[in-house]
Motif scaffolding. Structure first.
Motif, PDB file in Angstrom:
ATOM      1  N   LEU A 220     -57.312  26.782  50.833  1.00 23.54           N
ATOM      2  CA  LEU A 220     -58.471  26.573  49.955  1.00 23.54           C
ATOM      3  C   LEU A 220     -58.182  27.045  48.539  1.00 23.54           C
ATOM      4  O   LEU A 220     -58.509  26.362  47.561  1.00 23.54           O
ATOM      5  CB  LEU A 220     -59.694  27.300  50.515  1.00 23.54           C
ATOM      6  N   ASN A 221     -57.547  28.209  48.412  1.00 20.49           N
ATOM      7  CA  ASN A 221     -57.236  28.737  47.094  1.00 20.49           C
ATOM      8  C   ASN A 221     -56.204  27.857  46.383  1.00 20.49           C
ATOM      9  O   ASN A 221     -56.314  27.620  45.183  1.00 20.49           O
ATOM     10  CB  ASN A 221     -56.746  30.184  47.196  1.00 20.49           C
ATOM     11  N   ALA A 222     -55.211  27.365  47.111  1.00 17.81           N
ATOM     12  CA  ALA A 222     -54.212  26.477  46.513  1.00 17.81           C
ATOM     13  C   ALA A 222     -54.867  25.200  45.983  1.00 17.81           C
ATOM     14  O   ALA A 222     -54.531  24.727  44.895  1.00 17.81           O
ATOM     15  CB  ALA A 222     -53.122  26.143  47.532  1.00 17.81           C
ATOM     16  N   ILE A 223     -55.803  24.656  46.736  1.00 19.64           N
ATOM     17  CA  ILE A 223     -56.521  23.454  46.280  1.00 19.64           C
ATOM     18  C   ILE A 223     -57.288  23.759  44.998  1.00 19.64           C
ATOM     19  O   ILE A 223     -57.266  22.965  44.045  1.00 19.64           O
ATOM     20  CB  ILE A 223     -57.459  22.924  47.389  1.00 19.64           C
ATOM     21  N   LEU A 224     -57.935  24.908  44.944  1.00 16.72           N
ATOM     22  CA  LEU A 224     -58.658  25.303  43.730  1.00 16.72           C
ATOM     23  C   LEU A 224     -57.708  25.481  42.554  1.00 16.72           C
ATOM     24  O   LEU A 224     -57.975  25.020  41.444  1.00 16.72           O
ATOM     25  CB  LEU A 224     -59.440  26.591  43.980  1.00 16.72           C
ATOM     26  N   LEU A 225     -56.589  26.157  42.794  1.00 17.05           N
ATOM     27  CA  LEU A 225     -55.625  26.384  41.714  1.00 17.05           C
ATOM     28  C   LEU A 225     -55.012  25.076  41.216  1.00 17.05           C
ATOM     29  O   LEU A 225     -54.821  24.892  40.013  1.00 17.05           O
ATOM     30  CB  LEU A 225     -54.532  27.351  42.179  1.00 17.05           C
ATOM     31  N   ILE A 226     -54.715  24.165  42.124  1.00 16.16           N
ATOM     32  CA  ILE A 226     -54.157  22.871  41.714  1.00 16.16           C
ATOM     33  C   ILE A 226     -55.194  22.089  40.901  1.00 16.16           C
ATOM     34  O   ILE A 226     -54.865  21.483  39.886  1.00 16.16           O
ATOM     35  CB  ILE A 226     -53.647  22.088  42.944  1.00 16.16           C
ATOM     36  N   ASN A 227     -56.450  22.138  41.346  1.00 15.70           N
ATOM     37  CA  ASN A 227     -57.500  21.473  40.563  1.00 15.70           C
ATOM     38  C   ASN A 227     -57.673  22.137  39.200  1.00 15.70           C
ATOM     39  O   ASN A 227     -57.921  21.457  38.204  1.00 15.70           O
ATOM     40  CB  ASN A 227     -58.830  21.473  41.322  1.00 15.70           C
ATOM     41  N   HIS A 228     -57.526  23.449  39.153  1.00 17.04           N
ATOM     42  CA  HIS A 228     -57.583  24.134  37.858  1.00 17.04           C
ATOM     43  C   HIS A 228     -56.451  23.646  36.954  1.00 17.04           C
ATOM     44  O   HIS A 228     -56.654  23.456  35.755  1.00 17.04           O
ATOM     45  CB  HIS A 228     -57.508  25.655  38.030  1.00 17.04           C
ATOM     46  N   GLU A 229     -55.282  23.437  37.504  1.00 15.19           N
ATOM     47  CA  GLU A 229     -54.159  22.959  36.691  1.00 15.19           C
ATOM     48  C   GLU A 229     -54.392  21.525  36.216  1.00 15.19           C
ATOM     49  O   GLU A 229     -53.989  21.169  35.108  1.00 15.19           O
ATOM     50  CB  GLU A 229     -52.839  23.093  37.458  1.00 15.19           C
ATOM     51  N   ILE A 230     -55.048  20.711  37.018  1.00 18.24           N
ATOM     52  CA  ILE A 230     -55.432  19.364  36.566  1.00 18.24           C
ATOM     53  C   ILE A 230     -56.404  19.490  35.398  1.00 18.24           C
ATOM     54  O   ILE A 230     -56.263  18.818  34.371  1.00 18.24           O
ATOM     55  CB  ILE A 230     -56.044  18.548  37.728  1.00 18.24           C
ATOM     56  N   ASP A 231     -57.380  20.388  35.547  1.00 17.38           N
ATOM     57  CA  ASP A 231     -58.338  20.659  34.474  1.00 17.38           C
ATOM     58  C   ASP A 231     -57.620  21.208  33.243  1.00 17.38           C
ATOM     59  O   ASP A 231     -57.965  20.866  32.104  1.00 17.38           O
ATOM     60  CB  ASP A 231     -59.382  21.663  34.986  1.00 17.38           C
ATOM     61  N   SER A 232     -56.603  22.028  33.459  1.00 11.15           N
ATOM     62  CA  SER A 232     -55.822  22.597  32.351  1.00 11.15           C
ATOM     63  C   SER A 232     -55.120  21.517  31.539  1.00 11.15           C
ATOM     64  O   SER A 232     -55.008  21.625  30.320  1.00 11.15           O
ATOM     65  CB  SER A 232     -54.784  23.583  32.887  1.00 11.15           C
ATOM     66  N   ALA A 233     -54.641  20.496  32.213  1.00 10.94           N
ATOM     67  CA  ALA A 233     -54.005  19.390  31.490  1.00 10.94           C
ATOM     68  C   ALA A 233     -55.044  18.664  30.632  1.00 10.94           C
ATOM     69  O   ALA A 233     -54.768  18.298  29.486  1.00 10.94           O
ATOM     70  CB  ALA A 233     -53.336  18.432  32.458  1.00 10.94           C
ATOM     71  N   TYR A 234     -56.245  18.479  31.183  1.00  6.88           N
ATOM     72  CA  TYR A 234     -57.307  17.833  30.411  1.00  6.88           C
ATOM     73  C   TYR A 234     -57.622  18.634  29.141  1.00  6.88           C
ATOM     74  O   TYR A 234     -57.797  18.074  28.065  1.00  6.88           O
ATOM     75  CB  TYR A 234     -58.574  17.694  31.275  1.00  6.88           C
ATOM     76  N   TRP A 235     -57.686  19.962  29.280  1.00  3.48           N
ATOM     77  CA  TRP A 235     -58.035  20.827  28.152  1.00  3.48           C
ATOM     78  C   TRP A 235     -56.834  21.185  27.283  1.00  3.48           C
ATOM     79  O   TRP A 235     -56.958  21.956  26.345  1.00  3.48           O
ATOM     80  CB  TRP A 235     -58.703  22.113  28.652  1.00  3.48           C
TER      81      TRP A 235
END
Length: 123
Positions: A11-26
């Motif tokens: 679950l945490n890995a999924i959150l962190l990967i989604n955060h990195e996707i969001d990081s690319a957007y920002w």
């Protein structure tokens, strides 16, 4: 307890990967003043994502090294929350969307839980 850590880690890995996707957007590389732009940002994520996913495999196998990587992943999630909270409090506009904040808060929660479970298994 190892089975519980596997699911928390996942679950945490999924959150962190989604955060990195969001990081690319920002365009996070600009926020941290990283040279190389999107190219270096993406290049760095090949080994990072390999370690995160391989760590999950090792946790599933009950490996000591999986626990070490789990420790690293949980501390990374806590760091992500703290770093972005620092920037938000300084007035930065990045990561202010509801979803960005939900991901960061959820990452903090699961990172703390993962850290506790990992430390319990290490000691």
């Amino acid at each position: 307890m190892g089975g519980t850590l596997f699911w928390i880690y996942l679950l945490n890995a999924i959150l962190l990967i989604n955060h990195e996707i969001d990081s690319a957007y920002w365009e996070e590389w600009k926020l941290f003043r990283m040279p190389g732009g999107i190219n270096l940002f993406l290049l760095l994520h090949f080994p990072i994502l390999f370690v995160v996913i391989y760590g999950l495999v090792l946790v599933y196998q009950g490996s000591y090294y999986g626990l070490l990587i789990s420790l690293l992943v949980s501390l990374s999630g806590i760091f992500a929350f703290l770093a972005h909270t620092f920037f938000l409090l300084r007035g930065r506009e990045e990561f202010r969307t509801t979803m960005s904040i939900m991901i960061l808060v959820s990452t903090l929660f699961f990172s703390i839980v993962q850290l506790i479970y990992t430390l319990m298994l290490l000691y």
